[in-house]
Design an enzyme around this catalytic site. Structure first.
Site: not given
Ligand SMILES: Cc1cc2nc3c(=O)[nH]c(=O)nc-3n(C[C@H](O)[C@H](O)[C@H](O)COP(=O)(O)O)c2cc1C
Length: 396
Positions: A20, A113
């Site tokens: 998400p 978050c």
């Molecule tokens: C632009 C953005 C928005 C995000 N919004 C949410 C969110 O709404 N809910 C959530 O649980 N995590 C949110 N995250 C965190 C991501 O879901 C994820 O846990 C985090 O980016 C780490 O994973 P990655 O290294 O694959 O990006 C957000 C991350 C980014 C970059």
């Protein structure tokens, strides 16, 4: 009966979940990513694509924008909605609405978050530290989902949990919170291998994912790994190194929706579609902008597309005036005009474009209510903070 988390993963056909992401994983982006997975597997596998986080209070109040954000495509299955909430009763009411009105097949709870305005009030990644409250939220969500589905004679709607390793290195929560989530009936636990104080800096610690896999084994609850999956190779490596039942992919797909095609092919043993050259990237950009216009309208759609442009073009040689023009374009026609002017015969730039995108903030001290960390069982002094934690929130 199969454990509900594995059953849910099986519905996607591959153990791959779109993380998400507020402002990103709207209906248009989810469709774009899903199409890639379907195309790469001849329709055999899709994966699971989660909405942007939805504030439970706004949903319960039937805010127009929030109701729009939970809309899904007719062929979207499972329909996965992420809720953010701090109060067990409000979360239960939001879950009730989703299940009673048959608006979701899967509900994910956001406890990761790290945004200061959320943690400052004890919400998001600060919340698992208050273990009684964390447990109560998971319990109320799971119970309400079960009871409401049963009242309609429908299949149970699984509730999953997404969290970080802890508040900071001195306040690690994931093992205790993981056990609590499993005991309260969460269908899976997804772990982002960073603490809140790390924000998006450094690298995710995948050993925490392996440790949680071990911890939840006796419960039979699957653990999904999240953090720093930039290519399909990282996803396979994470599963091999940690024993995670699946992967949750966030920033790696920003400007790279075809990553879901590569992941679906990789996890089903098919040939992996090659990385695209600029001509194919431009076609995906056009399609993404078109889908955003369908979902958000002809004014908001092109504006929303602007944030994606630098991610798509990373590593390609593109004239500055074209980058700027695209970043200011107001309509699909204008976007198409600029795309047509790109030097389209460029191959994929390789590793230079595979690194971190999106949020990359280095760590810092977590903003918390005064005295929050003194006692994990004391909530009394924090009730006002917690109830304010749900106002005007977006992003994880
Ligand atoms: C632009 C953005 C928005 C995000 N919004 C949410 C969110 O709404 N809910 C959530 O649980 N995590 C949110 N995250 C965190 C991501 O879901 C994820 O846990 C985090 O980016 C780490 O994973 P990655 O290294 O694959 O990006 C957000 C991350 C980014 C970059």
């Amino acid at each position: 009966m199969t454990q509900p988390g594995y059953e849910l993963l099986a519905r996607g056909g591959v153990p791959v979940v779109l993380a998400p992401m507020a402002g990103i994983t709207n209906r248009a982006f989810r469709r774009l990513a899903r199409e890639q997975a379907r195309a790469a597997t001849g329709g055999a596998a899709t994966g699971i694509y989660v909405t942007e986080m939805i504030t439970s209070r706004a949903l319960v109040e039937r805010n127009d924008e929030t109701l729009r954000m939970i809309q899904t495509d007719p062929d979207e299955s499972p329909r996965s909605v992420q809720l953010y909430g701090v109060d067990p009763a409000t979360v239960a009411a939001a879950v009730h609405l989703l299940v009673d009105e048959d608006r979701a097949d899967h509900i994910d709870l956001n406890f990761g978050c790290p945004v200061p305005k959320v943690t400052r009030k004890g919400g998001g990644s600060a919340l698992p530290w208050k273990r009684g409250l964390f447990r109560a939220i998971v319990r109320s969500a799971v119970t309400t989902a079960d009871e409401t589905a049963r009242a309609h004679g429908r299949e149970p709607v699984p509730v999953t949990v997404k969290m970080r390793v802890g508040v900071d290195d001195e306040h690690i929560t994931y093992l205790e919170a993981g056990r609590a989530a499993a005991e309260e009936g969460a269908a899976w636990v997804a772990l982002h291998g960073r603490t809140a104080s790390q924000l998006y800096g450094g690298t995710a610690d995948w050993t925490t994912i392996a440790r949680l896999v071990e911890e939840l084994e006796p419960y039979g609850v699957p653990v999904l790994g999240n953090g720093d999956i930039w290519t399909h190779r990282h996803a396979r490596r994470m599963v091999e190194q940690t024993g995670a039942a699946g992967v949750v992919v966030g920033r790696g797909c920003l400007g790279r929706p075809w990553l879901f095609g590569q992941l679906a092919a990789s996890f089903t043993g098919r040939d992996i579609p090659p990385d695209p050259g600029l001509r194919e990237v431009a076609a995906v950009m056009h399609h993404h902008a078109e889908l955003l216009c369908d979902v958000l309208g002809d004014v908001k759609g092109p504006r929303d597309f602007r944030k994606h442009i630098a991610w798509y073009l990373k590593g390609f040689a593109v004239r500055r005036d074209l980058r700027q023009g695209l970043a200011l374009a107001d309509s699909l026609d204008e976007i198409d005009d600029y795309l047509a002017q790109l030097e389209l015969d460029q191959p994929w730039p390789g590793e230079v474009s595979e690194g971190p995108r999106g949020r990359t903030q280095p760590g810092r001290r977590v903003a918390l209510p005064d005295g929050w960390l003194d006692d994990p069982d004391d909530l009394e002094g924090f009730l006002d903070d917690i109830s304010a934690a749900e106002l005007s929130v977006s992003g994880g």
